[in-house]
Design a protein around this motif. Structure first.
Motif, short mmCIF file in Angstrom:
data_model
loop_
_atom_site.label_atom_id
_atom_site.label_comp_id
_atom_site.label_asym_id
_atom_site.label_seq_id
_atom_site.Cartn_x
_atom_site.Cartn_y
_atom_site.Cartn_z
N ILE A 282 4.28 17.13 -9.80
CA ILE A 282 4.63 17.33 -11.20
C ILE A 282 6.01 16.74 -11.45
N GLY A 283 6.09 15.82 -12.42
CA GLY A 283 7.35 15.14 -12.73
C GLY A 283 8.07 15.78 -13.90
N LEU A 284 9.39 15.89 -13.77
CA LEU A 284 10.21 16.46 -14.84
C LEU A 284 11.53 15.69 -14.89
N GLY A 285 11.59 14.69 -15.78
CA GLY A 285 12.73 13.79 -15.83
C GLY A 285 13.87 14.30 -16.69
N GLY A 286 14.96 13.54 -16.69
CA GLY A 286 16.15 13.91 -17.44
C GLY A 286 16.95 14.98 -16.73
N ASN B 91 1.70 25.67 -4.68
CA ASN B 91 0.67 24.70 -4.32
C ASN B 91 0.90 23.34 -4.97
N PHE B 92 2.17 22.98 -5.19
CA PHE B 92 2.47 21.68 -5.77
C PHE B 92 3.88 21.25 -5.35
N ILE B 93 4.18 19.99 -5.64
CA ILE B 93 5.51 19.43 -5.37
C ILE B 93 6.14 19.08 -6.72
N LEU B 94 7.33 19.59 -6.94
CA LEU B 94 8.07 19.32 -8.17
C LEU B 94 9.04 18.16 -7.93
N VAL B 95 8.96 17.15 -8.78
CA VAL B 95 9.89 16.01 -8.72
C VAL B 95 10.73 16.06 -9.99
N CYS B 96 12.00 16.38 -9.84
CA CYS B 96 12.89 16.49 -10.98
C CYS B 96 14.21 15.78 -10.67
N HIS B 97 14.97 15.50 -11.70
CA HIS B 97 16.28 14.87 -11.47
C HIS B 97 17.36 15.93 -11.29
N ALA B 98 17.40 16.87 -12.19
CA ALA B 98 18.43 17.92 -12.11
C ALA B 98 18.10 18.88 -10.98
N PRO B 99 19.09 19.24 -10.17
CA PRO B 99 18.85 20.23 -9.12
C PRO B 99 18.89 21.64 -9.70
N ASN C 56 0.82 -1.22 0.00
CA ASN C 56 0.00 0.00 0.00
C ASN C 56 0.85 1.27 0.00
N ILE C 57 1.95 1.23 -0.75
CA ILE C 57 2.80 2.39 -0.94
C ILE C 57 2.69 2.81 -2.39
N LYS C 58 2.27 4.04 -2.64
CA LYS C 58 2.19 4.55 -4.00
C LYS C 58 3.61 4.85 -4.49
N ILE C 59 3.99 4.32 -5.65
CA ILE C 59 5.33 4.51 -6.21
C ILE C 59 5.26 5.54 -7.34
N MET C 60 6.10 6.57 -7.24
CA MET C 60 6.19 7.58 -8.29
C MET C 60 7.67 7.81 -8.62
N VAL C 61 7.99 7.70 -9.90
CA VAL C 61 9.39 7.70 -10.34
C VAL C 61 9.52 8.61 -11.57
N ILE C 62 10.66 9.26 -11.69
CA ILE C 62 11.01 9.92 -12.95
C ILE C 62 12.35 9.36 -13.42
N PRO C 63 12.58 9.30 -14.72
CA PRO C 63 13.89 8.87 -15.21
C PRO C 63 14.92 9.97 -15.05
N GLY C 64 16.17 9.57 -14.82
CA GLY C 64 17.28 10.52 -14.78
C GLY C 64 18.03 10.52 -16.08
N ASN C 65 19.14 11.20 -16.10
CA ASN C 65 19.93 11.28 -17.34
C ASN C 65 20.56 9.95 -17.72
N CYS C 66 20.73 9.05 -16.74
CA CYS C 66 21.35 7.75 -17.02
C CYS C 66 20.33 6.65 -17.32
N ASP C 67 19.05 7.00 -17.36
CA ASP C 67 18.01 6.03 -17.71
C ASP C 67 17.74 6.12 -19.21
N ASN C 68 18.05 5.04 -19.93
CA ASN C 68 17.89 5.05 -21.38
C ASN C 68 16.45 4.70 -21.77
N ASN C 69 16.19 4.60 -23.07
CA ASN C 69 14.84 4.34 -23.54
C ASN C 69 14.28 3.02 -23.03
#
Length: 222
Positions: free
Chosen positions: A93-97, A133-141, A54-67
């Protein structure tokens, strides 16, 4: 609602996962580099299996995650890159890479592309309602913060910083720079880079007129 966030797993099996679960998270976020150039894809299945607890999983790809890695994230429906996910009336809001690096990794963008990816994601949102009013999930700082320092230099993204200054997320969870474990701020926006060796624990409350963060702390994984 309690979130736990990890970053930069680079294909390594989740270490000390029972310790993390002891904190009873409602959501587990991984802010990029789940795999190391697509190797060790089994880590993605291991993350998905945590939803059985019962844990919601949320993930974004980073620069080392390929297609291949991104396709696997999509297959298990845990990729929030360029998406808005609302849980308990709190938007994530997710923003990968990442911004460009000297290493020519598979999932890099120019600063303009990163900014445009975000703008495209939120184009149907009312900006006044979204701001602060939101949480940003990104890879790059964001650039020029404690989250992007290596020695005396800063390697973060100017686009991410621009997004934070313009839209003022209540919390930005990032990664990418392994050396920069931190909790920092840009104006009123918290910036957290758990780094490769830690995890973030944070309680989030929606008080109708504002989102409140409490008990925000970084813990060593081992």
């Amino acid at each position: 609602m309690r979130i736990i966030s990890l970053t930069d797993l680079h294909g390594k099996p989740l270490q000390n996962i029972n310790r993390i679960i002891e904190y009873e998270p409602d959501i587990l976020i991984v802010s990029g580099d789940i795999t190391h150039f697509g190797r060790d894809l089994k880590i993605i299945k291991q993350l998905k299996e945590l939803e059985e607890k019962n844990i919601k999983i949320m993930v974004i790809p980073g620069n080392c995650d390929n297609n291949e890695a991104i396709e696997e994230l999509n297959k298990y429906n845990i990729n929030i890159d360029k998406k808005i996910i609302e849980i308990n009336k709190i938007k994530f809001i997710g923003l990968g890479g990442s911004n460009t690096t000297p290493f020519n990794t598979p999932n890099e963008y120019t600063e303009e592309e990163l900014y445009n990816n975000f703008k495209e994601t939120v184009k149907n949102q009312n900006k006044e309602e979204l701001v602060n009013n939101f949480i940003l999930v990104c890879h790059a700082p964001p650039k020029n913060t404690m989250a992007d320092r290596v020695g005396n230099e800063n390697f973060g993204s100017s686009a991410i910083r621009k997004i934070i200054e313009e839209y003022r997320p209540i919390l930005t969870i990032c990664g990418h720079i392994h050396e920069s474990r931190c909790i920092d701020k840009i104006n009123d926006s918290y910036i957290v880079n758990p780094s490769q060796n830690c995890f973030l624990v944070c309680d989030i409350y929606n008080l109708k007129k504002e989102i409140l963060l409490k008990n925000m702390e970084l813990f060593d994984i081992l």
